[in-house]
Scaffold this active site. Structure first.
Site, PDB file in Angstrom:
ATOM      1  N   ASN A   7      28.523 -15.584  17.661  1.00 20.82           N
ATOM      2  CA  ASN A   7      27.658 -14.579  17.040  1.00 20.82           C
ATOM      3  C   ASN A   7      28.108 -13.206  17.540  1.00 20.82           C
ATOM      4  OD1 ASN A   7      25.624 -12.938  16.153  1.00 20.82           O
ATOM      5  ND2 ASN A   7      23.956 -14.029  17.178  1.00 20.82           N
ATOM      6  N   ARG A  89      28.453 -16.738  12.884  1.00 18.42           N
ATOM      7  CA  ARG A  89      27.345 -16.072  12.209  1.00 18.42           C
ATOM      8  C   ARG A  89      27.885 -14.810  11.531  1.00 18.42           C
ATOM      9  NH1 ARG A  89      21.972 -13.287  14.853  1.00 18.42           N
ATOM     10  NH2 ARG A  89      20.994 -12.866  12.867  1.00 18.42           N
ATOM     11  N   HIS A 179      17.995 -12.561   8.502  1.00 24.12           N
ATOM     12  CA  HIS A 179      17.428 -13.674   9.278  1.00 24.12           C
ATOM     13  C   HIS A 179      17.391 -14.953   8.445  1.00 24.12           C
ATOM     14  CE1 HIS A 179      14.773 -10.608  11.659  1.00 24.12           C
ATOM     15  NE2 HIS A 179      15.824 -10.945  12.393  1.00 24.12           N
ATOM     16  N   ARG A 240      12.640  -0.243  14.799  1.00 25.61           N
ATOM     17  CA  ARG A 240      12.813   0.063  13.366  1.00 25.61           C
ATOM     18  C   ARG A 240      11.458   0.313  12.709  1.00 25.61           C
ATOM     19  NH1 ARG A 240      16.436  -5.050  11.968  1.00 25.61           N
ATOM     20  NH2 ARG A 240      16.696  -5.340  14.198  1.00 25.61           N
ATOM     21  N   GLY A 330      10.641 -14.499  19.111  1.00 24.84           N
ATOM     22  CA  GLY A 330      10.034 -14.245  20.421  1.00 24.84           C
ATOM     23  C   GLY A 330       8.543 -13.927  20.364  1.00 24.84           C
ATOM     24  N   GLU A 384      18.801 -20.682  15.608  1.00 19.73           N
ATOM     25  CA  GLU A 384      19.830 -20.260  14.648  1.00 19.73           C
ATOM     26  C   GLU A 384      21.189 -20.864  14.999  1.00 19.73           C
ATOM     27  OE1 GLU A 384      18.071 -16.315  15.268  1.00 19.73           O
ATOM     28  OE2 GLU A 384      18.829 -15.849  13.266  1.00 19.73           O
TER      29      GLU A 384
HETATM   30  P1  ADP Z   1      15.549 -10.838  18.955  1.00 19.23           P
HETATM   31  O1  ADP Z   1      15.090 -10.330  17.632  1.00 19.23           O
HETATM   32  O2  ADP Z   1      16.307  -9.836  19.753  1.00 19.23           O
HETATM   33  O3  ADP Z   1      16.184 -12.217  18.911  1.00 19.23           O
HETATM   34  P2  ADP Z   1      13.342 -12.251  20.223  1.00 19.23           P
HETATM   35  O4  ADP Z   1      13.112 -13.190  19.103  1.00 19.23           O
HETATM   36  O5  ADP Z   1      13.871 -12.792  21.497  1.00 19.23           O
HETATM   37  O6  ADP Z   1      14.182 -10.997  19.798  1.00 19.23           O
HETATM   38  O7  ADP Z   1      11.930 -11.543  20.516  1.00 19.23           O
HETATM   39  C1  ADP Z   1      11.793 -10.553  21.477  1.00 19.23           C
HETATM   40  C2  ADP Z   1      10.353 -10.016  21.434  1.00 19.23           C
HETATM   41  O8  ADP Z   1       9.449 -11.086  21.759  1.00 19.23           O
HETATM   42  C3  ADP Z   1      10.104  -8.906  22.436  1.00 19.23           C
HETATM   43  O9  ADP Z   1       9.399  -7.829  21.792  1.00 19.23           O
HETATM   44  C4  ADP Z   1       9.201  -9.579  23.457  1.00 19.23           C
HETATM   45  O10 ADP Z   1       8.323  -8.680  24.080  1.00 19.23           O
HETATM   46  C5  ADP Z   1       8.436 -10.548  22.573  1.00 19.23           C
HETATM   47  N1  ADP Z   1       7.712 -11.540  23.370  1.00 19.23           N
HETATM   48  C6  ADP Z   1       8.218 -12.507  24.160  1.00 19.23           C
HETATM   49  N2  ADP Z   1       7.205 -13.162  24.796  1.00 19.23           N
HETATM   50  C7  ADP Z   1       6.048 -12.580  24.389  1.00 19.23           C
HETATM   51  C8  ADP Z   1       4.658 -12.780  24.679  1.00 19.23           C
HETATM   52  N3  ADP Z   1       4.256 -13.716  25.513  1.00 19.23           N
HETATM   53  N4  ADP Z   1       3.754 -11.986  24.061  1.00 19.23           N
HETATM   54  C9  ADP Z   1       4.155 -11.019  23.215  1.00 19.23           C
HETATM   55  N5  ADP Z   1       5.428 -10.776  22.905  1.00 19.23           N
HETATM   56  C10 ADP Z   1       6.371 -11.534  23.487  1.00 19.23           C
END
Ligand code: ADP
Length: 398
Positions: A7, A89, A179, A240, A330, A384
């Protein structure tokens, strides 16, 4: 069978080596700061190595990945011949690539030629493919898996913008969506897990991370999605803006005497959670700050939850019904608080969360709606890399 998943981003190259016999990750890592200096993090078994190596381009980073996998302390395979195929990817497949594709020289040239549509990602991704070809030779098959391809089933009425048609013909300006690999993986995984045939099903997938998008999946196919011509559209994200009235852009450019590049920077890097809260782009920081009484952090949380709720309603209307809402990414996987607020007062649609199940984060597929409700709500962790590896395996096996 072992498959390497690559990726490549604008200044990074993430990798995972997956054993397809049991779907276990043998090793994974990230080469960062490509074009600046260079840092690799290589994880294997329960260990992690990190060291600096100069990465002038993606090619040197790719060579280091091979070195890390085949030699030294982090060695997990004897040599590259143990790797059966490589899955890449790719951000943008334009309108040309509607499914994952075996990589040939022509495919790499095409991916490079879509650079105007994906300026930060397509060029390094093409470079990573060329580097990979050099290291592995022509006999190791490579497969391109496009973020845009799942969305290619959108009907014209969903993907066209209300601007003069000639710009679609001249510049291919339309909604593409992103995505796609995650939306496809999560929706297919849900249908398989529930033993459902895609025909007749209506799902909304909420992929919520640093970048976020929401997709309406009808009959197992994408019908509409919140991201657009670029990944800037849709809901509020880490940095964004998501959708804004286009006039705001013109007005601000005028008022603040901004160039197009400066405006682009504001919308992509200084807006979203960060811009509204004036605090952080990280959702966890905002949730914590809003609990401590920070008004702008609370506003950003309220805005994104309201926007997600609106998309669920809009997509249910677009599909003529709704069977399930699936949360991933996340934020989608970890924030019970966000899920609860998004689903609040949606009982009229047949959505009601089970408070206890919603608070219980398992890190695995988990139903969080009250049993017997018309609409099921699930948390489904996305994967992914596995989706890319599965596509790669399917294609090389014909
Ligand atoms: P990416 O789009 O970079 O792959 P991720 O899918 O890893 O990102 O998501 C990252 C986001 O998830 C961050 O904003 C992080 O704060 C949020 N996040 C992770 N754990 C929690 C939680 N327990 N509560 C709220 N937000 C969370």
């Amino acid at each position: 069978m072992k498959i390497l998943v690559i990726n490549a981003g604008s200044s990074s190259l993430k990798y995972q080596l997956i054993d397809m016999d049991n779907q276990n990750v043998i090793a994974k890592g990230n080469c960062e700061r490509i074009g600046v200096d260079g840092l690799i993090t290589h994880k294997f078994a329960d260990r992690s190595l990190q060291y600096e190596v100069p990465f002038p381009t993606h090619k040197e980073a790719f060579m280091e990945v091979v070195k890390a996998l085949t030699s030294g302390e982090g060695k997990v395979i004897g040599d590259v011949s143990e790797i059966s195929a490589v899955g890449h990817r790719v951000l943008h497949g334009s309108e040309v690539y509607k499914v994952s594709t075996l990589i040939t020289e022509k495919v790499i040239d095409d991916i490079e030629s879509f650079s105007e549509l994906g300026p930060l990602h397509n060029p390094p991704q093409a470079a990573a493919m060329r580097a990979c070809r050099t290291v592995f030779g022509p006999d190791t098959p490579m497969v391109a898996v496009f973020d845009t391809s799942f969305h290619q089933t959108m009907p014209e009425k969903a993907y066209m913008y209300g601007i003069p048609y000639e710009y679609y013909e001249k510049y291919h300006i339309r909604k593409y969506g992103f995505h796609g690999t995650s939306h496809r993986y999560v929706s297919q995984h849900y249908l398989e897990m529930r033993g459902l045939k895609p025909e007749g099903t209506k799902l909304v997938v909420c992929h919520l991370g640093n970048g976020s998008s929401i997709t309406a999946v009808k009959d197992g196919k994408c019908m509409d999605t919140s991201m657009g011509f670029t990944p800037l559209d849709g809901i509020l994200m880490g940095t964004r803006s998501g959708a804004v009235d286009p006039s705001v852009v013109l007005y601000l450019e005028n008022k603040e005497n901004l160039s197009a590049d400066q405006m682009n920077d504001i919308l992509n890097k200084k807006s979203g959670f960060l811009g509204v809260s004036e605090l952080s782009s990280d959702a966890r920081d905002l949730v914590n700050a809003s609990h401590e009484g920070n008004k702008l952090a609370k506003l950003a949380c309220d805005m994104v939850r309201y926007e997600i709720k609106k998309f669920i309603g809009a997509y249910a209307a677009a599909m003529g019904g709704l069977d399930a809402v699936l949360f991933t990414g996340g934020i989608g996987e970890n924030s019970g608080e966000l899920r609860a607020e998004v689903c609040e007062e949606l009982e009229f649609m047949g959505i009601q969360l089970d408070e206890k199940e919603n608070d219980y984060n398992t890190g695995s597929d988990h139903k969080i709606s009250v049993p017997g409700q018309k609409v099921e709500v699930w948390v489904i962790p996305t994967n992914e890399e596995l989706a890319i590896a599965l596509d790669t395996k399917a294609i090389i096996e014909g």
